[in-house]
Design a protein around this motif. Sequence first.
Motif, PDB file in Angstrom:
ATOM      1  N   LEU A  26       0.915  -1.311   0.177  1.00 21.44           N
ATOM      2  CA  LEU A  26       0.024   0.116  -0.081  1.00 21.44           C
ATOM      3  C   LEU A  26       0.935   1.005  -0.110  1.00 21.44           C
ATOM      4  N   GLY A  27       2.282   1.333   0.345  1.00 19.48           N
ATOM      5  CA  GLY A  27       2.974   2.223  -0.144  1.00 19.48           C
ATOM      6  C   GLY A  27       3.653   2.847   2.034  1.00 19.48           C
ATOM      7  N   LYS A  28       2.736   4.544   1.254  1.00 14.91           N
ATOM      8  CA  LYS A  28       2.899   5.521   3.245  1.00 14.91           C
ATOM      9  C   LYS A  28       2.002   5.476   3.294  1.00 14.91           C
ATOM     10  N   ILE A  29       1.093   4.823   3.760  1.00  9.35           N
ATOM     11  CA  ILE A  29       0.097   4.606   5.109  1.00  9.35           C
ATOM     12  C   ILE A  29       0.900   5.241   6.265  1.00  9.35           C
ATOM     13  N   GLN A  30       0.300   6.245   6.547  1.00 11.23           N
ATOM     14  CA  GLN A  30       0.674   7.162   8.088  1.00 11.23           C
ATOM     15  C   GLN A  30      -0.079   6.399   9.504  1.00 11.23           C
ATOM     16  N   CYS A  31      -1.334   6.417   9.338  1.00 14.93           N
ATOM     17  CA  CYS A  31      -1.883   5.698  10.373  1.00 14.93           C
ATOM     18  C   CYS A  31      -3.339   5.253  10.682  1.00 14.93           C
ATOM     19  N   VAL A  32      -3.766   4.354  11.230  1.00 18.51           N
ATOM     20  CA  VAL A  32      -5.265   4.113  11.778  1.00 18.51           C
ATOM     21  C   VAL A  32      -5.894   5.502  11.740  1.00 18.51           C
ATOM     22  N   ILE A  33      -7.268   5.409  11.609  1.00 24.25           N
ATOM     23  CA  ILE A  33      -8.521   6.143  12.068  1.00 24.25           C
ATOM     24  C   ILE A  33      -9.258   5.017  12.723  1.00 24.25           C
ATOM     25  N   VAL A  34      -9.949   5.216  13.511  1.00 19.80           N
ATOM     26  CA  VAL A  34     -11.327   4.847  13.739  1.00 19.80           C
ATOM     27  C   VAL A  34     -12.250   5.238  14.154  1.00 19.80           C
ATOM     28  N   THR A  35     -13.220   4.891  13.689  1.00 21.86           N
ATOM     29  CA  THR A  35     -14.487   6.065  13.704  1.00 21.86           C
ATOM     30  C   THR A  35     -15.602   5.635  14.871  1.00 21.86           C
ATOM     31  N   GLY A  36     -15.158   5.555  15.944  1.00 20.77           N
ATOM     32  CA  GLY A  36     -16.171   4.857  16.612  1.00 20.77           C
ATOM     33  C   GLY A  36     -16.756   3.465  17.545  1.00 20.77           C
ATOM     34  N   ASP A  37     -17.253   3.514  18.223  1.00 21.09           N
ATOM     35  CA  ASP A  37     -17.442   1.988  18.850  1.00 21.09           C
ATOM     36  C   ASP A  37     -16.289   1.508  19.124  1.00 21.09           C
ATOM     37  N   LEU A  38     -15.602   1.995  20.058  1.00 23.69           N
ATOM     38  CA  LEU A  38     -13.991   0.800  20.966  1.00 23.69           C
ATOM     39  C   LEU A  38     -14.477  -0.243  21.643  1.00 23.69           C
ATOM     40  N   THR A  39     -15.281   0.383  22.224  1.00 26.90           N
ATOM     41  CA  THR A  39     -16.744  -0.837  23.129  1.00 26.90           C
ATOM     42  C   THR A  39     -17.568  -0.757  23.192  1.00 26.90           C
ATOM     43  N   ASP A  40     -18.323  -1.902  23.791  1.00 21.60           N
ATOM     44  CA  ASP A  40     -19.931  -2.439  23.583  1.00 21.60           C
ATOM     45  C   ASP A  40     -20.189  -1.187  24.501  1.00 21.60           C
ATOM     46  N   HIS A  41     -19.769  -0.943  26.706  1.00 18.69           N
ATOM     47  CA  HIS A  41     -20.209  -0.824  26.658  1.00 18.69           C
ATOM     48  C   HIS A  41     -19.630   0.809  28.127  1.00 18.69           C
ATOM     49  N   GLY A  42     -18.898   0.455  27.589  1.00 25.05           N
ATOM     50  CA  GLY A  42     -17.743   1.341  27.896  1.00 25.05           C
ATOM     51  C   GLY A  42     -16.996   1.556  29.080  1.00 25.05           C
ATOM     52  N   THR A  43     -16.766   0.800  29.527  1.00 27.04           N
ATOM     53  CA  THR A  43     -15.895   0.366  30.697  1.00 27.04           C
ATOM     54  C   THR A  43     -14.410   0.430  30.313  1.00 27.04           C
ATOM     55  N   SER A  44     -14.020   0.848  32.074  1.00 27.64           N
ATOM     56  CA  SER A  44     -12.191   0.891  31.811  1.00 27.64           C
ATOM     57  C   SER A  44     -11.642  -0.733  31.308  1.00 27.64           C
ATOM     58  N   GLU A  45     -12.482  -1.381  32.049  1.00 28.18           N
ATOM     59  CA  GLU A  45     -11.509  -3.013  31.549  1.00 28.18           C
ATOM     60  C   GLU A  45     -11.771  -3.226  29.972  1.00 28.18           C
ATOM     61  N   GLU A  46     -13.214  -2.822  29.192  1.00 30.10           N
ATOM     62  CA  GLU A  46     -12.814  -2.908  27.758  1.00 30.10           C
ATOM     63  C   GLU A  46     -12.003  -2.165  27.108  1.00 30.10           C
ATOM     64  N   TYR A  47     -11.666  -0.777  27.403  1.00 35.69           N
ATOM     65  CA  TYR A  47     -11.038  -0.227  27.088  1.00 35.69           C
ATOM     66  C   TYR A  47      -9.459  -0.734  27.274  1.00 35.69           C
ATOM     67  N   ALA A  48      -9.023  -1.594  27.982  1.00 38.19           N
ATOM     68  CA  ALA A  48      -8.156  -1.594  28.269  1.00 38.19           C
ATOM     69  C   ALA A  48      -7.934  -3.332  27.730  1.00 38.19           C
ATOM     70  N   HIS A  49      -9.152  -3.620  27.203  1.00 39.07           N
ATOM     71  CA  HIS A  49      -8.482  -4.874  25.580  1.00 39.07           C
ATOM     72  C   HIS A  49      -8.973  -4.267  24.294  1.00 39.07           C
ATOM     73  N   PHE A  50      -8.946  -3.393  24.624  1.00 34.82           N
ATOM     74  CA  PHE A  50      -9.399  -2.721  23.462  1.00 34.82           C
ATOM     75  C   PHE A  50      -7.943  -2.724  22.706  1.00 34.82           C
ATOM     76  N   ALA A  51      -7.482  -2.081  24.136  1.00 32.95           N
ATOM     77  CA  ALA A  51      -5.684  -1.250  23.798  1.00 32.95           C
ATOM     78  C   ALA A  51      -4.950  -2.832  23.180  1.00 32.95           C
ATOM     79  N   GLU A  52      -4.883  -3.408  24.439  1.00 35.40           N
ATOM     80  CA  GLU A  52      -5.030  -4.968  24.362  1.00 35.40           C
ATOM     81  C   GLU A  52      -3.971  -5.462  22.656  1.00 35.40           C
ATOM     82  N   LEU A  53      -5.769  -4.656  21.874  1.00 36.17           N
ATOM     83  CA  LEU A  53      -6.114  -5.740  20.550  1.00 36.17           C
ATOM     84  C   LEU A  53      -5.283  -4.321  19.721  1.00 36.17           C
ATOM     85  N   MET A  54      -4.930  -3.727  20.434  1.00 37.41           N
ATOM     86  CA  MET A  54      -4.183  -2.717  18.680  1.00 37.41           C
ATOM     87  C   MET A  54      -2.602  -3.109  18.880  1.00 37.41           C
TER      88      MET A  54
END
Length: 254
Positions: A26-54
Amino acid sequence: MAYGRSDTAGALRRAIDTINAKLPLLGKIQCVIVTGDLTDHGTSEEYAHFAELMTPLALPWLAVPGNHDARGAMRAAFVAAPWMPEAGPIHWMRDFGPFAAIGLDTLREGAHHGELSRDGLEFLRASLARIGARPVVVCTHHPWMHSGIPAMDADNLRNGAEMIALLEDHPAPVRMLSGHVHRAVTGQIGRVVCQIAPATCHAVLTDHRAEEAPQLVLEPAAITVCRWLEAPAPTLVTDVIPSGSHSGPWPFTD
């Protein structure tokens, strides 16, 4: 497992593997933009899980919140990210040289539909002034354009008219790139090209009948890739790449 059927974590892993595998092509891709809904319920545990997945992603990433997010928990989880503001709505701007991207927070806590605050409109106005006569991509979770799926369109961005008016006054090409509907949809409102990106997990069923509840369907997931091209005229081109591994490639020979 979302709704007992959609393995969203597994789907995100496949999407990240797909991006990493495609980078040499793909050549020079600079970043990824996530257009929302990183979680299902917005808990700190879910955000930690998302960060780990990323973590395996070979690119930096930015995000705007969606209706399944919680602004405070999202900020706390990613407070060290350079795009995260210290307080208030989660807006940001990223300069890519030939064009710039603006992330706008359309989250209304506790609601499925989106709203852009007065702060968001002022951030957009100031960002457009800084960008000047260059093209701009505005990234939101909730689209202003309707998809034709009434159940989803009812929960779109409710107050986008003033935002669109600002974008129409911008002296260069403008594109709005959103999520929420989990389908690849493209349209145009005035001078503004509007795109809804497909999801990395399940899709929303295409159902144009009125008064039908939205339903999920396990259609193939996909990723939207944006690339700036100079020929035959300067423009931003988007491509939708299916997530996962597929047969091929092979040369066009018998």
